[in-house]
Motif scaffolding. Sequence first.
Motif, PDB file in Angstrom:
ATOM      1  N   ARG A 139       6.487 -46.737   0.296  1.00 45.06           N
ATOM      2  CA  ARG A 139       7.503 -46.301   1.258  1.00 45.06           C
ATOM      3  C   ARG A 139       6.788 -45.958   2.563  1.00 45.06           C
ATOM      4  NH1 ARG A 139      10.912 -41.461  -0.603  1.00 45.06           N
ATOM      5  NH2 ARG A 139      11.478 -41.677   1.595  1.00 45.06           N
ATOM      6  N   TRP A 140       6.750 -46.920   3.455  1.00 43.02           N
ATOM      7  CA  TRP A 140       5.996 -46.736   4.697  1.00 43.02           C
ATOM      8  C   TRP A 140       6.627 -45.690   5.611  1.00 43.02           C
ATOM      9  CZ3 TRP A 140       1.413 -48.262   3.921  1.00 43.02           C
ATOM     10  CH2 TRP A 140       1.136 -49.422   3.198  1.00 43.02           C
ATOM     11  N   ASP A 141       7.890 -45.352   5.345  1.00 43.24           N
ATOM     12  CA  ASP A 141       8.532 -44.287   6.119  1.00 43.24           C
ATOM     13  C   ASP A 141       8.471 -42.942   5.400  1.00 43.24           C
ATOM     14  OD1 ASP A 141      10.209 -44.904   4.016  1.00 43.24           O
ATOM     15  OD2 ASP A 141      12.056 -44.884   5.200  1.00 43.24           O
ATOM     16  N   PRO A 279       4.402 -41.869  -1.114  1.00 46.49           N
ATOM     17  CA  PRO A 279       5.660 -42.078  -1.842  1.00 46.49           C
ATOM     18  C   PRO A 279       5.897 -43.571  -2.066  1.00 46.49           C
ATOM     19  CG  PRO A 279       5.957 -40.512  -0.044  1.00 46.49           C
ATOM     20  CD  PRO A 279       4.600 -41.107   0.129  1.00 46.49           C
ATOM     21  N   GLN A 280       6.648 -43.881  -3.108  1.00 48.29           N
ATOM     22  CA  GLN A 280       6.843 -45.270  -3.524  1.00 48.29           C
ATOM     23  C   GLN A 280       8.315 -45.544  -3.796  1.00 48.29           C
ATOM     24  OE1 GLN A 280       4.061 -45.303  -6.906  1.00 48.29           O
ATOM     25  NE2 GLN A 280       2.795 -44.000  -5.598  1.00 48.29           N
ATOM     26  N   LYS A 281       8.617 -46.820  -4.020  1.00 53.17           N
ATOM     27  CA  LYS A 281       9.974 -47.257  -4.343  1.00 53.17           C
ATOM     28  C   LYS A 281       9.862 -48.580  -5.096  1.00 53.17           C
ATOM     29  CE  LYS A 281      10.602 -49.806  -0.005  1.00 53.17           C
ATOM     30  NZ  LYS A 281      11.472 -50.032   1.167  1.00 53.17           N
ATOM     31  N   ALA A 282      10.986 -49.069  -5.580  1.00 59.03           N
ATOM     32  CA  ALA A 282      11.005 -50.382  -6.216  1.00 59.03           C
ATOM     33  C   ALA A 282      10.675 -51.447  -5.185  1.00 59.03           C
ATOM     34  CB  ALA A 282      12.383 -50.655  -6.828  1.00 59.03           C
ATOM     35  N   ALA A 283      10.012 -52.522  -5.638  1.00 69.18           N
ATOM     36  CA  ALA A 283       9.604 -53.590  -4.731  1.00 69.18           C
ATOM     37  C   ALA A 283      10.820 -54.292  -4.115  1.00 69.18           C
ATOM     38  CB  ALA A 283       8.718 -54.590  -5.455  1.00 69.18           C
ATOM     39  N   ARG A 284      10.574 -55.060  -3.055  1.00 64.94           N
ATOM     40  CA  ARG A 284      11.604 -55.561  -2.155  1.00 64.94           C
ATOM     41  C   ARG A 284      12.706 -56.361  -2.847  1.00 64.94           C
ATOM     42  NH1 ARG A 284      11.956 -60.437   0.935  1.00 64.94           N
ATOM     43  NH2 ARG A 284      13.334 -60.193   2.754  1.00 64.94           N
TER      44      ARG A 284
END
Length: 422
Positions: A139-141, A279-284
């Motif tokens: 999560r680049w933001d 922080p992370q998230k599911a891939a695109r």
Amino acid sequence: MTGKQTSRRDFLKTAAAGAAMLPMPAIAQGAPGQLVVVGGGFAGATCARFVKRIDPRISVTLVEPNATFIACPFSNGVIAGLRDLKAQEFNYDKLAADQIALSAASATGVDTGGRSVTLNNGARLPYDRLVLAPGIDIRWDGLPGYNEAAVERMPHAWKAGEQTLLLRRQLEAMPDGGTVVISAPANPFRCPPGPYERASLIAYYLKTKKPKSKLILLDAKDAFSKQRLFQNAWKELYPNLEWVSLSSGGKVTSVEPASKTAVTDFSRHQAAVANIIPPQKAARVADLAQVADRSGWCPVDAMTFESKQQPNIHVIGDAAIMGAMPKSAFSANAQAKVCAAAVAKLLAGEKPVEPRLINTCYSVVAPDYGITVAGAYRPKDGVLVDAEGGGVSPIDAPASTRAAEARYADGWFNTITTEVFG
């Protein structure tokens, strides 16, 4: 977790095989159908192989742009100079031999109504069922100052490969007496014990190679997986490792890559080497398929791992919201087997059986010092909840037990990678 030694011993016998606890269905009697799996990691590759084993008539296509898979488990050992990155690399030759069609491309679109996946090479793959196992994206933001340019100075190394080697090179180049800073994010993220294993193995590297150096672990949490076991080990082995909890001002609120500085609410930590786990998230592809919710992760039904957002699409592994089950390679492998069985049943017009799943997370604190947590899970109200079984390594175990658990970790890695890729 009960922590009972007898149940834990029996548990680890099953865990050694990385198995989900469910019956394998008989070969389906209906039309075989078409399955597309996106993502060739522990979840996707396992699902593709197991669907084909359950019903060889099902057409299975695995979409994966990389010819080589680089495993994250044990990559902390690469950072600490204990393993070569080559030991983490696996190919898809055996999957092709299983009559799984391999598409070396990236998914660029998902037509949920027309049931097709578009690839960056222009191909379009129709599906009856789609399984997404894309893993994570950063999560680049999510952390001010941390962007795609910052990773060259403050690597995350949370996707194994070049970032792993970059962090290792930075440690090797650091003068003795330098400070290493690691930041651990708030939950959820890939591999909950991972930052603490990494801190342990980097501390081992410093102790044996650069003993004047110290390590500061800044944490956005007050509690973490296997906390007492890790902290007891640190007290015994690594007095130069300092853990700063959320309550003590450990949450990193921004970073300054130019000076390798991690900023918290109360202090600034300038590092010789800074490892920022963001922080992370599911891939695109999860967004392309419209299966992620506002959290950035993908809610699924725990019986079948079918998306709660889109019918006929299943999500497994790190990208999914799994309730009590953590994001780990072991979990991904177990979920993939359950999903494979469910997909085979659904394609045959049959009702999936209720599964039981297990997860075991091995952490290596030193080459001869391993610790473990294990859990069991069952579906309830559409999510996975804790079930009876599991436990953690004994707090007061002798050195021989710790050494044995380190060997068990090696055995697990060899077993699961052989099952998935060998």
